[in-house]
Design an enzyme around this catalytic site. Structure first.
Site, PDB file in Angstrom:
ATOM      1  N   HIS A  83       0.857  -1.181   0.000  1.00  0.00           N
ATOM      2  CA  HIS A  83       0.000   0.000   0.000  1.00  0.00           C
ATOM      3  C   HIS A  83       0.894   1.232   0.000  1.00  0.00           C
ATOM      4  CE1 HIS A  83      -2.800   2.992   1.713  1.00  0.00           C
ATOM      5  NE2 HIS A  83      -3.799   2.181   1.406  1.00  0.00           N
TER       6      HIS A  83
ATOM      7  N   ASP B 136       3.113  -4.721   8.158  1.00  0.00           N
ATOM      8  CA  ASP B 136       1.841  -4.022   8.002  1.00  0.00           C
ATOM      9  C   ASP B 136       0.715  -5.040   8.163  1.00  0.00           C
ATOM     10  OD1 ASP B 136      -0.414  -2.646   7.249  1.00  0.00           O
ATOM     11  OD2 ASP B 136       0.337  -2.027   5.281  1.00  0.00           O
TER      12      ASP B 136
ATOM     13  N   GLN C 269      -4.449  -5.339   6.834  1.00  0.00           N
ATOM     14  CA  GLN C 269      -5.391  -6.227   6.155  1.00  0.00           C
ATOM     15  C   GLN C 269      -5.409  -7.637   6.724  1.00  0.00           C
ATOM     16  OE1 GLN C 269      -7.551  -5.352   3.825  1.00  0.00           O
ATOM     17  NE2 GLN C 269      -6.829  -3.264   3.574  1.00  0.00           N
TER      18      GLN C 269
ATOM     19  N   LYS D 199     -10.550  -1.223  10.188  1.00  0.00           N
ATOM     20  CA  LYS D 199     -10.574  -2.448   9.387  1.00  0.00           C
ATOM     21  C   LYS D 199     -10.807  -3.683  10.256  1.00  0.00           C
ATOM     22  CE  LYS D 199      -7.325  -0.434   6.040  1.00  0.00           C
ATOM     23  NZ  LYS D 199      -8.247  -0.095   4.952  1.00  0.00           N
TER      24      LYS D 199
ATOM     25  N   CYS E 281      -4.813   2.720  -3.708  1.00  0.00           N
ATOM     26  CA  CYS E 281      -3.561   3.161  -3.077  1.00  0.00           C
ATOM     27  C   CYS E 281      -2.486   2.088  -3.175  1.00  0.00           C
ATOM     28  CB  CYS E 281      -3.804   3.552  -1.616  1.00  0.00           C
ATOM     29  SG  CYS E 281      -4.889   4.955  -1.409  1.00  0.00           S
TER      30      CYS E 281
END
Length: 683
Positions: free
Chosen positions: A400, A477, A480, A503, A641
């Site tokens: 991202h 990260d 997600q 999220k 993105c």
């Protein structure tokens, strides 16, 4: 209810019993339907009900029943303006225009086996018998005791009720005794009198509190019809649980189709054994999310934009509201009662994040606005403090923008080199190429655990170990990943992990950075101001240790507490259960999507989370998105993105449906049907 044979000798149940059964079923329909009818052939209360009664009375055998209730995997009553036939014809095998017709898909929430073979047991149209307008949310239902071996094949798209945690008090929220659904030591009376209806809700999900006899009564009535009409057991029907006299919309196992015959292969039957007793059912869980009761263009909202943000359960909404009603205060540094309440609730939320990630200490959890701020915190604190000209940062091609731009800016500022891990045509990390990038100059590796654009699940633990082998630090990260799989920071051993609350079914504007405690304490603060200092003079400033040293000023207290409530909700269901269900749903949707002519799937890694990016030949992505929006289906179009990875896949933009545990096969079927209509030119 007992069902007696009609004394006239027709072999049919007594008309009074049929009338009682019909009223049970009609009471489950939307408000415009009559709630009491007569099944007398001369009745006028409802002409379609009269027609059904006449057909039944004329039938006298199983064949007549089948004529009265045609069987189809498209059975649905949702959204009908009248008592439509209980089934609609199956999808024709003839072409639609010049386009290939879709295969038999899904039955708007039917079982996968039914979806694949176009078979449905008798009385399939009763699949929405639980759409009772008098049942405003799931905590009003009976003791359904639903687990994955007992699910609804085609339950309502959405509920229509009030706060599922407030039903017993008959209001939206009792601020004196809030019904957040979970035990929270910071809520007034949360551990108090067990006789309180709200306290009964504290340790259970709403669908575990159901005690009425609705399901039992309906089963009894249908069993009586089963016996009277001589309908054979449905146990031998593909996809139906092997329970004598079972009805698929009450007992269907949503995972229980024959993977040997089906094109999709979700989790193995061995893996599914872990679902026993979880009471997981997405149709019921959906009722916990009030926004899913919304309509768009007159159609029930289907939220397939979960990779951008997830919807919020009522328990999260109520918890934030309770904070502002009873606890609102700045935290720490005060002697009054509200400060104590707010501080306790805020730090309790930090503890929940610590447990959720399996961190060693709450001191390793820093609250930030989200994953983007978390990455910037590491880049502008540790990175700026420790990296020098000539050092190398490694990122992957999947990232991202939030995990590219901060590092590129830092590289430009300090003369660093940014290197990129390539991926194959399926969107999978090329580990051998990654190994070639690692050397003594590599100081940081930053990569995603799950790609937001492709859904690729990266081999995170192996990549962390490879980076550590050359002395590099690792930032993972998790934006997600945390909502789809178990993330154990001690197991992964990354130096930092970031995620966003919105999220994870929590509020926007809140997230967390996990960082190893010693590493955080060695790092200079990201921002400065109040709350993060031990002592200030004009000559010297002493900072707190982590996490306070990174939480300058007044933070987002209410939403941190809301994030804690979201973690409660997800943890109660079980992140492993959620992950397995979503994997099944992804496989189900992928199998149907790839059968549409002109569809190109973007990202076909062997290991994926709930993302279905695609292009449809002959249509712009905006046209596809608008067509879906007309049917109430929310998807995201654009570059997400993540321009570098889309360009690697040969596209600039794509359509990105993304799934969550409150999505259903019924939702997928509407999505797929809309694409077929668009492809065939139907408006």
């Amino acid at each position: 209810m007992s069902t007696n044979i009609n004394p006239t000798g027709t072999g049919l149940p007594d008309i009074n019993d049929l009338e009682k059964l019909a009223n049970e079923l009609f009471s489950a329909l939307p408000n415009e339907f009559p709630k009491e009818i007569s099944l007398s052939p001369n009745a006028s209360e409802h002409p379609r009900a009269t027609k059904i009664a006449e057909t039944l009375l004329a039938a006298g055998n199983l064949g007549g029943v089948e004529a009265a209730f045609p069987v189809s995997h498209h059975d649905t009553l949702v959204g009908q303006s009248g008592f439509a036939p209980l089934a609609t014809p199956a999808v024709s095998a003839s072409p639609i225009g010049s386009v290939q017709t879709p295969p038999s898909f899904g039955g708007f929430g039917g079982s996968p086996s039914v979806a694949q073979y176009g078979k449905s047991p008798a009385f399939g149209g009763y699949t929405n018998a639980f759409s009772d307008p008098t049942i405003e949310n799931i905590s009003q239902l009976g003791d359904l005791n639903v687990d994955v071996n007992q699910g609804f094949a085609s339950a309502p798209v959405s509920g229509s009720g009030a706060d599922p945690y407030a039903v017993n008090n008959g209001n939206n929220i009792n601020a004196e005794n809030p019904q957040t659904g979970f035990s929270d030591p910071n809520l007034k009376n949360s551990g108090g009198n067990s006789s309180s209806s709200s306290n009964l809700n504290q340790n259970y999900l709403p669908f575990e509190l159901e005690h009425s006899s609705f399901e039992a009564e309906l089963k009894t009535a249908l069993e009586a019809l089963n016996s009277s009409f001589g309908i054979p057991s449905l146990a031998t029907t593909p996809g139906i649980i092997d329970t004598p006299g079972s009805y698929y919309f009450l007992n269907e196992n949503p995972f229980g189709f024959d993977s040997k015959k089906a094109d999709v292969s979700p989790v193995s039957h061995h893996e599914l054994e872990g679902f026993g007793g979880t009471n997981f059912n997405p149709h019921i869980i959906k009722k916990d999310f009030p926004i899913l009761k919304e309509t768009v263009n007159g159609k029930p909202l289907i939220w397939f934009d979960n990779a951008a943000t997830t919807q919020k359960p009522q328990s999260v909404i109520d918890r934030v509201s309770y904070f502002y009603t009873h606890e609102n205060s700045n935290i720490h540094r005060a002697a009054h009662e509200l400060a104590a309440r707010a501080s306790d609730a805020y730090e309790s939320a930090r503890e929940k994040v610590k447990v959720f990630l399996n961190a060693k200490s709450v001191n390793e959890i820093v609250f930030v606005r989200g994953a983007t701020e978390g990455i910037n915190l590491v880049a502008q604190s540790w990175g700026d403090q420790n990296l020098v000209a000539g050092d190398e940062i490694v990122v992957s091609n999947l990232e991202h923008h939030a995990n590219i731009v901060p590092w590129k800016r830092l590289a430009d500022k300090k003369g660093l080199k940014l290197r990129v891990i390539p991926v194959d045509d399926d969107g999978q990390i090329l580990l051998d190429e990654y190994a070639k990038l690692l050397n003594s100059k590599t100081k940081l590796v930053a990569f995603t655990q799950v790609s937001n654009a492709l859904g690729t699940v990266t081999p995170a633990k192996q990549m962390v170990e490879m980076a550590h082998a050359v002395g590099a630090k690792v930032l993972l990260d998790g934006a997600q990943s945390v909502s789809h799989m178990k993330v154990d920071v001690q197991y992964l051993n990354a130096d930092w992990l970031v995620f966003s609350g919105h999220k994870l079914f929590g509020p926007t504007g809140i997230g967390a950075v996990y960082g190893k405690e010693d590493l955080l304490n060695e790092t200079q603060p990201y921002q400065s101001g109040g709350n993060m200092i031990q002592d200030v003079t004009f000559e010297e400033i002493k900072y707190h240790k982590a996490p306070n040293r990174f939480e300058a000023g007044t933070g987002n207290i209410a939403d941190a507490i809301g994030l804690g409530a979201a973690i409660d909700y997800v943890s109660k269901i079980g992140i492993e259960v959620i992950g397995q269900y979503e994997h099944y749903l992804l496989e189900y949707a992928t199998n149907l999507l790839k059968q549409i002519p002109g569809v190109r799937l973007i990202g076909t890694a062997a290991h994926k989370a709930s993302v279905l990016s695609f292009n449809l030949q002959g249509f712009t992505n905006d046209e596809v998105g608008q067509a879906l929006n007309k049917e109430g289906v929310a998807v995201r179009t654009g570059h997400h993105c993540a321009q570098p990875i889309l360009r690697r896949m040969g596209v600039e933009t794509c359509v990105r449906p993304s799934l969550a545990f409150y999505n259903t096969t019924q939702d997928v079927d509407i999505f797929i049907e809309t694409l077929w209509k668009l492809k065939s030119g139907k408006k």
